[in-house]
Design an enzyme around this catalytic site. Structure first.
Site, PDB file in Angstrom:
ATOM      1  N   THR A  34      41.813  48.806  34.656  1.00 46.70           N
ATOM      2  CA  THR A  34      42.110  49.195  36.028  1.00 46.70           C
ATOM      3  C   THR A  34      43.271  50.136  35.899  1.00 46.70           C
ATOM      4  O   THR A  34      43.929  50.147  34.855  1.00 46.70           O
ATOM      5  CB  THR A  34      42.517  47.918  36.821  1.00 46.70           C
ATOM      6  OG1 THR A  34      41.360  47.152  37.115  1.00 46.70           O
ATOM      7  CG2 THR A  34      43.235  48.202  38.107  1.00 46.70           C
ATOM      8  N   GLY A  47      39.626  39.619  37.642  1.00 42.47           N
ATOM      9  CA  GLY A  47      39.852  39.679  39.077  1.00 42.47           C
ATOM     10  C   GLY A  47      39.684  38.362  39.800  1.00 42.47           C
ATOM     11  O   GLY A  47      40.441  38.049  40.724  1.00 42.47           O
TER      12      GLY A  47
HETATM   13  N1  ASP Z   1      41.030  43.339  37.939  1.00 47.22           N
HETATM   14  C1  ASP Z   1      39.862  44.174  37.798  1.00 47.22           C
HETATM   15  C2  ASP Z   1      38.690  43.502  38.448  1.00 47.22           C
HETATM   16  O1  ASP Z   1      38.505  42.333  38.228  1.00 47.22           O
HETATM   17  C3  ASP Z   1      39.531  44.509  36.390  1.00 47.22           C
HETATM   18  C4  ASP Z   1      40.705  44.793  35.486  1.00 47.22           C
HETATM   19  O2  ASP Z   1      41.821  44.972  35.940  1.00 47.22           O
HETATM   20  O3  ASP Z   1      40.528  44.830  34.249  1.00 47.22           O
HETATM   21  O4  ASP Z   1      37.971  44.145  39.141  1.00 47.22           O
END
Ligand code: ASP
Length: 334
Positions: free
Chosen positions: A199, A253
């Site tokens: 992200t 997430g």
């Molecule tokens: N947090 C993000 C999600 O779950 C993915 C990530 O940050 O690696 O969509």
């Protein structure tokens, strides 16, 4: 490589009359001579980042992080407001195909891309977010317009895309987000071989003393279509409150949503009197499980935190005292 505190600036501070020279407390950054203190932290995702990352690829990540940090640094030094800076930096990371946001986003189980983003203004807790958009080049810009141009906080899917057309936000074909690297990662994930995520995020303290946070993602590789992660959920992956800190998370997430990670850090600061570092350490290491991910934060005094429980987190920070550094693994300064 750390950019050294410029000698001339250091000398100028030493020459200031004693009454003006407020010594920073341990762990704090010093303000610059004009008194216009600012600070920025960015991340490009946390996860199992192998130390055997090919040198070329590592250099590319470092260059991408440095470039984004430079953009933010120049904007803050020029006095741009926090919200504009976090949007600008995240747009740049969305355009960088290395990172899982905008171009370079991971693939869903259907072999497409669905993007989530959120932005938050620490002055009044106003926030905007979009989820599961498939044709918006810069989801963070659309999220900002949700905040400023609608009475809502979160728009999803087709409704968000219709809103993009109404507000003149650029739309692209879904294939625009394709990259061979993420396609390979998707193929591996379908064979149950590892997870691919990441992200991008940016948090800022501007020269007016305001905080803002922005986060943008393609989510998890091979996610079910329609799955929404923590990023656009205010208080889970994104949060900003001038009274505490601006925060942006990255990781699994679902865990960030369950534990309301960024809001929990802010609440610990406000209700328990913990520092940003203490609160972030507690939530990342004691509330979450190993390998769940990490968080970046900046508080109203310019203290920063970059805490993760995974092997690594692509990250960088800079401030008005001359700090400028990026890192991937624990204790490694690139
Ligand atoms: N947090 C993000 C999600 O779950 C993915 C990530 O940050 O690696 O969509």
């Amino acid at each position: 490589m750390r950019v050294r505190f410029p000698a001339a600036l250091a000398a100028a501070i030493l020459l200031l009359p004693a009454a003006c020279a407020t010594a920073p407390a341990p762990g704090e950054t010093a303000s610059d001579p004009s008194g216009a203190r600012w600070a920025i932290v960015i991340h490009g995702g946390a996860g199992t980042i192998s130390r055997d990352l090919p040198a070329e690829r590592k250099q590319a990540y470092v260059a991408g992080l440095r470039a984004a940090l430079r953009t933010g640094t120049e904007a803050l030094a020029a006095g741009e407001p926090a919200l504009a800076v976090v949007e600008k930096v995240v747009r740049q990371l969305e355009d960088d195909p290395l990172f899982n946001a905008g171009r370079g986003a991971v693939y869903t189980s259907e072999g497409r891309h669905e993007l989530d983003a959120a932005i938050m203004d620490g002055r009044d807790l106003s926030a905007g977010a979009v989820a599961a958009v498939t044709t918006v080049r810069h989801p963070i810009t659309l999220a900002r317009l949700v905040m400023t141009e609608t009475p809502h906080v979160l728009l999803v899917g087709e409704g968000a895309e219709a809103f993009a057309d109404q507000t003149g936000v650029e739309r692209v074909r879904n294939e625009f987000f394709d990259t061979p690297f993420r396609r390979e990662a998707w193929e591996r994930a379908r064979q149950q071989e590892g997870e691919d995520r990441d992200t991008v995020g940016c948090v800022v303290l501007d020269t007016a003393g305001n905080l803002a946070a922005a986060t943008s993602t393609g989510g998890l590789t091979n996610k079910r279509f329609g799955r929404v992660g923590d990023v656009p959920i205010v208080g889970a992956g994104t949060y900003a409150d001038n009274r505490t800190a601006a925060l942006s998370g990255t990781g699994r997430g679902e865990e960030f949503i369950r534990h309301n990670v960024t809001a929990a850090i802010s609440h610990r600061m406000r209700l328990l009197g913990e520092s940003l570092e203490q609160a972030a350490q507690h939530v990342i290491h004691r509330t979450l499980q190993p390998e769940d991910g990490g968080v970046i934060g900046v508080d109203a005094r310019g203290n920063v935190a970059m805490v993760f429980n995974s092997t690594g987190m692509y990250r960088g920070t800079a401030d008005s005292a001359g700090r400028f550094e990026v890192a991937i693994w624990e204790d490694v300064e690139e």
